[in-house]
Design a protein around this motif. Structure first.
Motif, PDB file in Angstrom:
ATOM      1  N   VAL A  94      -1.701  -3.608  -6.475  1.00 12.54           N
ATOM      2  CA  VAL A  94      -2.838  -3.975  -5.633  1.00 12.54           C
ATOM      3  C   VAL A  94      -2.859  -5.488  -5.485  1.00 12.54           C
ATOM      4  CG1 VAL A  94      -5.351  -3.883  -5.450  1.00 12.54           C
ATOM      5  CG2 VAL A  94      -4.121  -1.968  -6.439  1.00 12.54           C
ATOM      6  N   LYS A 116     -12.302  -4.518   2.974  1.00  7.97           N
ATOM      7  CA  LYS A 116     -11.364  -4.479   1.845  1.00  7.97           C
ATOM      8  C   LYS A 116     -11.068  -5.898   1.371  1.00  7.97           C
ATOM      9  CE  LYS A 116      -9.612  -0.179   1.481  1.00  7.97           C
ATOM     10  NZ  LYS A 116      -9.237   0.523   0.297  1.00  7.97           N
ATOM     11  N   VAL A 133      -9.272  -6.077  -1.743  1.00 12.10           N
ATOM     12  CA  VAL A 133      -8.012  -5.791  -2.431  1.00 12.10           C
ATOM     13  C   VAL A 133      -7.489  -4.444  -1.952  1.00 12.10           C
ATOM     14  CG1 VAL A 133      -8.512  -7.113  -4.522  1.00 12.10           C
ATOM     15  CG2 VAL A 133      -9.177  -4.735  -4.403  1.00 12.10           C
ATOM     16  N   CYS A 134      -6.166  -4.308  -1.821  1.00 12.01           N
ATOM     17  CA  CYS A 134      -5.545  -3.040  -1.469  1.00 12.01           C
ATOM     18  C   CYS A 134      -4.040  -3.129  -1.663  1.00 12.01           C
ATOM     19  CB  CYS A 134      -5.890  -2.616  -0.045  1.00 12.01           C
ATOM     20  SG  CYS A 134      -5.343  -3.725   1.233  1.00 12.01           S
ATOM     21  N   THR A 135      -3.377  -1.993  -1.513  1.00 12.32           N
ATOM     22  CA  THR A 135      -1.923  -1.954  -1.644  1.00 12.32           C
ATOM     23  C   THR A 135      -1.295  -2.372  -0.318  1.00 12.32           C
ATOM     24  OG1 THR A 135      -1.754   0.340  -0.929  1.00 12.32           O
ATOM     25  CG2 THR A 135      -2.056  -0.054  -3.298  1.00 12.32           C
ATOM     26  N   GLU A 175      -1.545   0.501   2.268  1.00 10.79           N
ATOM     27  CA  GLU A 175      -2.897   0.607   2.827  1.00 10.79           C
ATOM     28  C   GLU A 175      -3.132  -0.506   3.842  1.00 10.79           C
ATOM     29  OE1 GLU A 175      -5.952   2.335  -0.513  1.00 10.79           O
ATOM     30  OE2 GLU A 175      -5.176   0.322  -0.829  1.00 10.79           O
TER      31      GLU A 175
END
Length: 89
Positions: A38, A68, A70-72, A75
């Motif tokens: 992440v 968002k 935080v994310c991968t 994503e």
């Protein structure tokens, strides 16, 4: 070394072979699960050109629009693609 013969001629499993048997019995679904790292919105925006083939501002705006922080990477890629395809009014 996984099996040993006892004095009376019986073959028994050692602890080592039992551990190996348990390891090989893990379901395939559990083996295929790979967790992605992440990243913060700033880190993703900094790599916008390499990851998303767009500018930093686009990544920042896209992630901010969906809330968002935080994310991968996968994503973020979906979010940025949808953002870039939105119709401008």
């Amino acid at each position: 070394m996984g099996k040993e013969m006892t004095k009376d001629g019986k073959v028994t499993e050692t602890a080592e072979s039992k551990v190996k048997a348990e390891v090989t019995q893990i379901p395939k679904k559990e083996q295929k699960i790979v967790k992605e790292s992440v990243y913060s919105a700033g880190e993703l925006a900094a790599q916008a050109g390499q990851l998303f083939q767009t500018r930093q501002e686009c990544v920042t705006a896209a992630l901010k629009a969906v809330g968002k922080s935080v994310c991968t990477v996968s994503e973020a890629k979906e979010i940025v693609e949808k953002f870039l395809k939105k119709e401008v009014l």
